[in-house]
Each structure stands twice: as C-alpha cells, then as structure tokens.
Scaffold this motif. Structure first.
Motif, mmCIF file in Angstrom:
data_model
loop_
_atom_site.group_PDB
_atom_site.id
_atom_site.type_symbol
_atom_site.label_atom_id
_atom_site.label_comp_id
_atom_site.label_asym_id
_atom_site.label_seq_id
_atom_site.Cartn_x
_atom_site.Cartn_y
_atom_site.Cartn_z
ATOM 1 N N UNK A 79 0.872 -1.178 0.000
ATOM 2 C CA UNK A 79 0.000 0.000 0.000
ATOM 3 C C UNK A 79 0.911 1.231 0.000
ATOM 4 N N UNK A 80 0.372 2.378 -0.442
ATOM 5 C CA UNK A 80 1.244 3.552 -0.595
ATOM 6 C C UNK A 80 1.750 4.113 0.737
ATOM 7 N N UNK A 81 2.948 4.716 0.651
ATOM 8 C CA UNK A 81 3.523 5.425 1.802
ATOM 9 C C UNK A 81 3.190 6.916 1.703
ATOM 10 N N UNK A 82 3.242 7.461 0.492
ATOM 11 C CA UNK A 82 2.823 8.848 0.314
ATOM 12 C C UNK A 82 1.337 8.803 0.013
ATOM 13 N N UNK A 83 0.527 9.302 0.919
ATOM 14 C CA UNK A 83 -0.903 9.078 0.769
ATOM 15 C C UNK A 83 -1.678 10.187 1.465
ATOM 16 N N UNK A 84 -2.965 9.908 1.688
ATOM 17 C CA UNK A 84 -3.810 10.856 2.393
ATOM 18 C C UNK A 84 -3.993 10.326 3.806
ATOM 19 N N UNK A 85 -4.399 11.174 4.717
ATOM 20 C CA UNK A 85 -4.499 10.767 6.117
ATOM 21 C C UNK A 85 -5.326 9.487 6.308
ATOM 22 N N UNK B 62 -1.377 11.886 15.446
ATOM 23 C CA UNK B 62 -1.112 12.983 14.523
ATOM 24 C C UNK B 62 -0.405 12.417 13.286
ATOM 25 N N UNK B 63 -0.730 12.993 12.120
ATOM 26 C CA UNK B 63 -0.076 12.537 10.885
ATOM 27 C C UNK B 63 1.310 13.128 10.743
ATOM 28 N N UNK B 64 2.204 12.378 10.132
ATOM 29 C CA UNK B 64 3.426 12.951 9.579
ATOM 30 C C UNK B 64 3.058 13.460 8.206
ATOM 31 N N UNK B 65 3.422 14.685 7.885
ATOM 32 C CA UNK B 65 3.085 15.180 6.554
ATOM 33 C C UNK B 65 4.350 15.468 5.763
ATOM 34 N N UNK B 66 4.221 15.308 4.460
ATOM 35 C CA UNK B 66 5.341 15.523 3.542
ATOM 36 C C UNK B 66 4.896 16.565 2.530
ATOM 37 N N UNK B 67 5.504 17.743 2.546
ATOM 38 C CA UNK B 67 5.088 18.765 1.575
ATOM 39 C C UNK B 67 5.326 18.269 0.155
ATOM 40 N N UNK B 68 4.363 18.543 -0.721
ATOM 41 C CA UNK B 68 4.456 18.049 -2.100
ATOM 42 C C UNK B 68 5.056 19.136 -2.980
ATOM 43 N N UNK B 69 6.277 18.918 -3.437
ATOM 44 C CA UNK B 69 6.964 19.945 -4.227
ATOM 45 C C UNK B 69 6.187 20.287 -5.497
ATOM 46 N N UNK C 84 13.859 24.151 1.211
ATOM 47 C CA UNK C 84 12.659 24.893 1.628
ATOM 48 C C UNK C 84 12.074 25.639 0.437
ATOM 49 N N UNK C 85 12.968 26.282 -0.316
ATOM 50 C CA UNK C 85 12.487 27.068 -1.459
ATOM 51 C C UNK C 85 11.807 26.175 -2.490
ATOM 52 N N UNK C 86 12.394 25.012 -2.758
ATOM 53 C CA UNK C 86 11.796 24.048 -3.690
ATOM 54 C C UNK C 86 10.371 23.699 -3.290
ATOM 55 N N UNK D 179 1.328 15.313 1.376
ATOM 56 C CA UNK D 179 0.971 13.911 1.549
ATOM 57 C C UNK D 179 1.007 13.627 3.043
ATOM 58 N N UNK D 180 0.298 12.596 3.474
ATOM 59 C CA UNK D 180 0.461 12.123 4.852
ATOM 60 C C UNK D 180 1.084 10.744 4.781
ATOM 61 N N UNK D 181 1.944 10.429 5.742
ATOM 62 C CA UNK D 181 2.436 9.055 5.834
ATOM 63 C C UNK D 181 1.358 8.234 6.540
ATOM 64 N N UNK D 182 1.164 6.976 6.156
ATOM 65 C CA UNK D 182 0.036 6.211 6.713
ATOM 66 C C UNK D 182 0.201 5.914 8.217
#
Ligand code: ASP
Length: 594
Positions: free
Chosen positions: A166-172, A178-185, A577-579, A192-195
């Motif tokens: 199942x995906x690692x980059x996903x929705x909550x 609390x979710x870990x979130x990954x900003x989507x460049x 950060x800028x990316x 994205x939220x990590x599952x």
C-alpha cells in the motif's frame, strides 16, 4: 580468494584434521607471550584460533597487531583441544584452529565501548549501531524477528492470503494519532500524509475483490515517544472478505499459537478467553488486563451503602461506586508502604486508597473499620475472597476514576508481590468495545477504534439517538497485559459509513473531502470484511523477553524522535525549503534542536 570453508560456529570434533578457512571478527584476544589465542566470531558463533610462531611465524605479527573487532581471515587445521582446555561453555569448545596463515581483512579503531559492557549509554550504542548489532542479545533478537515474519508469511500464504503493498505517500488514514506530513513539491501548499496504518487501502483491496490480504507494514504516528512506542513501527496488517468477527479471531489465534509453538516451544491453551469490554473494565479496571494473576475487582457498593464513612457516602450519593480488590500477603505492608499506595492512587486521579488488613488470627486492622459494621466488613472480605494475611484495597469515586485507580493498582501490586508467574502466558480477546467515546476536550463523539469499524447490527439504530450505548465489532488481542493487536469488522455500506461520519461531527462536504475515495468505493458493492493488525515489534518483545522496543528494532529512534545514528531529523537546506515553496525557518541554536 575463499573466505570460509565453515562458519565459525560450525566447527566440531567431526572436522578434526581438516584444512579449513574461517573469517570473522576478533571477539577476544589473549597474548601468552608469543602464543596468541583469538576468538573469531561470525553470525553463527565463535571458534578459537591458535597462532603459534613455530607453526606460522608470519601470522604472529598480524595476530599481535589486530585490535578487537578487526576482521580476520584464518587458514589452518582443526585440532582437538587438550582435555584440560576444552571449553564446555562454547559450542565449538572441543576444538581449535591451528593457524597456518592469518590476514587482517579490515582493521578496527579502538572501540567506543566494549560490546559486553552492560552499562553503556543507549544513545552511544545506537550511534555505533553497526558495532552494537554484533552483540549476542541483538543478534538473537533480530533472528527471532526474522523467524516471526517468516512464520507469519508461510502461515498466511498457506491460508490463501496475498502479500500486497500500500502507498507510503498518501492521504491521512486516521488511527487517533497525529499525521506525519510531507510537503508536495509538485503541488505547492499541499501535503501527503504518511500512513498511520494501511487501513483504508486494505479495505479497498477487499472492495477490489482480493479477498485475503496481508502486509508486514510500516506505520507512522507522530506522537510523543513513550517507552513502548516508536514514531514508525511495524504491524502485521490483515484483512479478509466474507467473514464475521470469529473468523478473524480464529485466524489470529491460530497464528499466535503457531508462533509460540515454533519459537517459544509453548503450547498455548485454546480457545483464548474472551472478555467483553464491560466485563474487563468491571473485573480488572482495564481493557487490557493481565490474567497471569488474580487481584480481581469486586463491586461492594451495595455492601457499604449504609456506611457513615464520608468518602463512601459521597461517592455513592454522587452516582459513583465503591470497588475493592484483595491482595494476597499484603497485610504485612508497613504504614509507609500504605501511604505510598495512597499516593499512587492519587497519581491516577483517586482521592486516596482505603484498606483493610486481615491479620493472621482473624483481626482486621483499618482506619475505616470504625465506620463499618462487622457484617459489612465480613461482606467486603467475602466479596473479594480475601483471607488471613491479605489486604483489601477499596476505591470510592466516579466509576471511571475507580476503574482507573484499581486498574493501575492491579499490575502495580502484582509487580511488588511478584504475583505473575514469569513462565506463564496470558492471552485473551477483549470484544464488544463501545463504538464511540465522548471526548471532553473536543466536546464531541469520537470513534473508539477508528471510524471504519462497524457497529453491532443490533445497535445500529441507536447511532443517532444514543451513540454512547452502541457497541462495536472491534476486538483486541491482549497478551500479558499489553494490547498486541486491534481489529474489527468494517462498515461495508455507504449509508452506514456516512452516519458514523456525521456522528463524529463531519459534515457531508468534509466527509467527501477527506474520505471521498472510500465512499466512492463503498457505493459499488463492498463485501462484508474485517481484519486485525498485530504489532510485530511488540510480539518480538514478548518472545525475546525484553521491556524495550529499541531492543527489537535494528535502527530505532530515542526520546523526542531523535536518531543518534544518522542525527535525523536534520535541518533542510534553504534550497530544499524554497523548492517546497516554503519560507526558510530561522535556524535554532544547536542546543534547542535535539
Ligand atoms: N488499522 C488498525 C490499527 O492500526 C487495525 C485494524 O483495524 O485492522 O490499529
């Protein structure tokens, strides 16, 4: 060049006379003025090398200069040890290798700590984990971990399960943390939220007709790190279609019996006992009771209803209760011990702890005895089953507080009086959890398990009118007082799912926005389905007998989610950060970072 004809742990009397090659780490070295002994270690064990300058003059210098933990390759002949030097504590202790050639394949610097030193700071050990992992204990733990996942795979595959990802980059996927979130460049401002678990994807697999799924899945929960938690942990995630609760419980029971039989050599009694959540709370004050010992709680509200004791009276008049448990052998506790127990009760939200001490000879000592009639005392003693030499502890308050205090007191007393047989196992299922709990802080109903758990069919019509009374199809597997697995039968109709979303406070738009993908799938025919997810780390902890989750994870994090090995988390560069389209945060002084 060949590195080995045998692994170090394989040498036995059968090999005497053979010309052999072995490679490994220098575990120990003893230099007897010219004659050098080295214990050479690899994953399989250890063998003793003898370097005799008369036999191999060139090997002596290599042996003398090699530091502990440097990697060596030895050629030589297996010889029997003389009877007085046979080492019965070593599997290969009947033989040794008379070395003819020795090569240092890789040197080691002086060590930051000795492998067998038990007092080494854990973060130092984790910082040098490649070294630390060579310790026998960690080698054993990792091997058990491998055996657990290997046995699980075989067990489930024999029963028609497919291992799917199942995906690692996903929705909550909410599990209450609390979710870990990954900003989507590529989508500035979006994440994205990590599952937190593969929950919704495994349900989609069922709706997709896969019928039986499992995965040894990594889950991510951004919670304050407690002793037994890691920010990322591994669970065995299982889902099955066209099943009822007992089908899932039977599968997990069979799997755990298999693991305990194969790894611990223990035949677990079956069936595992099943307690309803209400019964567990009443009798043990906990939804994860340890049944290796008794200390059962009894409700004595009716017995003391007439008492003039203000604490009992106040609790009962306020709609609360008085409950008690008897602890064997505790009549001998000192005043100081009893005061400490009262403090303990206060830490758990109680007002204190009343007690009766049943002396040998039948006398009852208690500061509250004067408020109770002999009949009342006799009735309390009878209800708790206390005997001479025991103490009865009583808590009086609101039901939830009494449960919490006595529920915490049970394991506390069990530990102090060593009531749990260390060789015993307590496996049980807790079933019939409430579907919703009232969240005081948020002032709303929340899902007790998760929002996808089905209510019991007979309770469905009370979802709106009396949510607190609705019981669910959720269950937990509890081992020795720890929750090892949770699961449930899921909702498989969109209307029911929408009602649950509404009850926990989602508008139709919010539900669609967060879980539209689930609702969409539910609208095209979802089979009845359910599953369970046992924690792999915790299962291995039980099997190897450690209290620390970091002893069963090769590369764990320590308090605060910090990784002493890689120094993660580490600052992102201004370009990163800028990316991401994010402002560059000011760099805190290094002291604040950890
Ligand atoms: N997703 C749940 C959990 O992680 C387990 C389950 O319901 O299967 O606890």
């Amino acid at each position: 060049m060949s590195y080995r004809t045998h692994q170090c742990g394989e040498f036995s009397a059968d090999a005497i006379g053979a010309e052999v090659i072995a490679s490994g780490w220098t575990a120990r070295k003893r230099d007897h003025g010219g004659l050098v002994f080295i214990d050479l270690r690899d994953r399989s064990g250890m063998v003793q090398l003898v370097i005799d300058p008369d036999v191999a003059p060139a090997a002596l210098a290599v042996a003398q200069s090699a530091r502990v933990e440097s990697v060596l390759r030895a050629e030589g002949t297996v010889v029997a040890r003389s009877p007085e030097t046979v080492n019965p504590n070593m599997a290969t202790g009947a033989v040794e290798i008379m070395v003819s050639a020795l090569e240092e394949l890789a040197p080691s610097d002086p060590l930051p700590f000795q492998l067998d030193d038990e007092g080494v700071d854990e973060s130092l050990r984790i910082r040098h984990r490649a070294l630390d992992l060579r310790r026998d204990e960690l080698q054993r733990n990792l091997h058990v971990r491998f055996r657990v996942t290997q046995l699980i795979r075989r067990y489930l595959e024999e029963r028609g399960f497919w291992e799917l990802e199942t995906p690692i980059l996903t929705k909550s996927t909410p599990e209450g943390a609390r979710d870990f979130v990954v900003p989507a460049r590529l989508s500035p401002g979006a994440v994205y939220a990590l599952p937190q678990s593969p929950q919704l994807f495994k349900q989609l697999y069922m709706m997709g007709g896969c019928e039986r799924y499992y995965q040894i899945a990594r889950c991510f929960r951004d919670e304050a790190q407690r002793a037994d938690r890691q920010l990322e942990f591994t669970q065995l995630d299982v889902e099955m279609s066209f099943v009822e609760r007992d089908d899932v419980l039977d599968l997990a029971e069979g799997l755990y019996c298999h693991l305990w039989r194969e790894i611990a050599g223990v035949e677990l009694p079956q069936p595992f006992p099943r307690l309803t959540h209400a019964e567990a709370m009443l009798r043990y004050g906990s939804d994860k009771p340890d049944l290796r010992y008794g200390l059962e709680i009894s409700d004595v509200s009716d017995v003391v209803r007439g008492s003039e004791f203000a604490v009992f009276k106040g609790a009962l008049e306020g709609g609360g209760c008085v409950r008690a448990l008897a602890c064997p052998g505790a009549a001998s506790l000192s005043r100081k011990d009893l005061d400490e127990l009262a403090e303990f009760a206060k830490e758990w939200g109680g007002k204190g702890l009343a007690y009766l001490l049943l002396d040998l000879g039948g006398e009852v000592r208690s500061p509250i005895a004067k408020f109770l009639s002999p009949d009342e005392i006799a009735a309390i003693v009878a209800a708790t089953g206390a005997g001479e030499g025991d103490a009865v502890f009583l808590a009086a308050d609101q039901v939830a507080i009494v449960q919490r205090v006595l529920g915490a007191l049970r394991p506390h007393l069990a530990e102090r009086f060593e009531l749990a047989d260390p060789d015993a196992w307590s496996f049980l299922y807790v079933v019939d959890f409430p579907l919703f709990g009232w969240d005081e802080d948020e002032g709303r109903w929340v899902a007790e398990h998760h929002m996808f758990t089905a209510p019991r069919r007979e309770d469905e019509d009370r979802i709106e009118s009396d949510p607190g009374s609705v019981l669910s199809e959720a269950y937990d597997l509890v081992i020795n007082g720890s929750e090892i697995a949770s699961g449930s039968i899921r909702i498989n109709r969109p209307d029911l799912q929408e009602r649950v979303f509404r009850t926990v406070g989602f508008s139709a738009e919010e539900a669609e926005e967060r879980f539209g993908f689930l609702l969409r799938a539910l609208r095209y025919g979802a089979p009845p389905h359910g599953g369970i997810a046992p924690g792999i780390d915790r299962t291995v902890m039980l099997l190897v007998g450690t209290d620390s989750i970091r002893d069963v994870i090769a590369f764990p994090k320590i308090a605060g989610g910090f990784d002493p090995l890689t120094d993660a988390p580490s600052p992102a560069s201004p370009e990163q950060w800028r990316d991401l389209g994010l402002p560059v945060p000011p760099t805190p002084p290094p002291a604040e970072r950890a």
